[in-house]
Design an enzyme around this catalytic site. Sequence first.
Site, PDB file in Angstrom:
ATOM      1  N   SER A  75     -15.107 -10.962  66.107  1.00 36.71           N
ATOM      2  CA  SER A  75     -14.926  -9.799  65.240  1.00 36.71           C
ATOM      3  C   SER A  75     -15.678  -9.995  63.922  1.00 36.71           C
ATOM      4  O   SER A  75     -16.343  -9.080  63.422  1.00 36.71           O
ATOM      5  CB  SER A  75     -13.438  -9.581  64.975  1.00 36.71           C
ATOM      6  OG  SER A  75     -13.242  -8.499  64.111  1.00 36.71           O
ATOM      7  N   HIS A  76     -15.601 -11.192  63.385  1.00 41.80           N
ATOM      8  CA  HIS A  76     -16.315 -11.516  62.149  1.00 41.80           C
ATOM      9  C   HIS A  76     -17.828 -11.414  62.376  1.00 41.80           C
ATOM     10  O   HIS A  76     -18.552 -10.873  61.529  1.00 41.80           O
ATOM     11  CB  HIS A  76     -15.945 -12.918  61.681  1.00 41.80           C
ATOM     12  CG  HIS A  76     -16.664 -13.379  60.464  1.00 41.80           C
ATOM     13  ND1 HIS A  76     -16.530 -12.781  59.234  1.00 41.80           N
ATOM     14  CD2 HIS A  76     -17.564 -14.383  60.293  1.00 41.80           C
ATOM     15  CE1 HIS A  76     -17.295 -13.406  58.352  1.00 41.80           C
ATOM     16  NE2 HIS A  76     -17.938 -14.372  58.975  1.00 41.80           N
ATOM     17  N   ALA A  77     -18.299 -11.898  63.510  1.00 41.46           N
ATOM     18  CA  ALA A  77     -19.730 -11.839  63.824  1.00 41.46           C
ATOM     19  C   ALA A  77     -20.207 -10.394  63.882  1.00 41.46           C
ATOM     20  O   ALA A  77     -21.262 -10.049  63.318  1.00 41.46           O
ATOM     21  CB  ALA A  77     -20.009 -12.545  65.153  1.00 41.46           C
ATOM     22  N   GLN A  80     -20.320  -8.989  60.388  1.00 41.27           N
ATOM     23  CA  GLN A  80     -21.482  -9.479  59.650  1.00 41.27           C
ATOM     24  C   GLN A  80     -22.759  -8.765  60.086  1.00 41.27           C
ATOM     25  O   GLN A  80     -23.613  -8.439  59.264  1.00 41.27           O
ATOM     26  CB  GLN A  80     -21.647 -11.000  59.833  1.00 41.27           C
ATOM     27  CG  GLN A  80     -20.562 -11.810  59.170  1.00 41.27           C
ATOM     28  CD  GLN A  80     -20.481 -11.543  57.690  1.00 41.27           C
ATOM     29  OE1 GLN A  80     -21.457 -11.714  56.957  1.00 41.27           O
ATOM     30  NE2 GLN A  80     -19.321 -11.113  57.216  1.00 41.27           N
TER      31      GLN A  80
END
Length: 105
Positions: A75-77, A80
């Site tokens: 999810s963070h990837a 970003q």
Amino acid sequence: MDDNEHISIQIITHAGNARSKCFEAIKSSKSGDLNQSSELMAEAQLSFTEAHKIHAQLIQREAAGESVIMTLLLSHAEDQLMNAEMSRDMANEIIDLHKLISEIK
């Protein structure tokens, strides 16, 4: 580190590189170095292309029936990557404004 974690880290790395190049390009255009700015945006695009290729691998795996587990890291990837895309779009607009200002001067 499993394959999904490795893929997530690669996306984060390439997206971060792209975003950084966009901001460097803005600084170059602000100082009047439009050639350097253009080169930096081209480098940013290469990083975007790599990030999208890696992201597409995940999509293809899931489309083929393989389970892709959504983790906080993935999810963070994706966050970003989207943030870097927005940075690219804004950088292009800001660079265009700096070009216009330099033409007016």
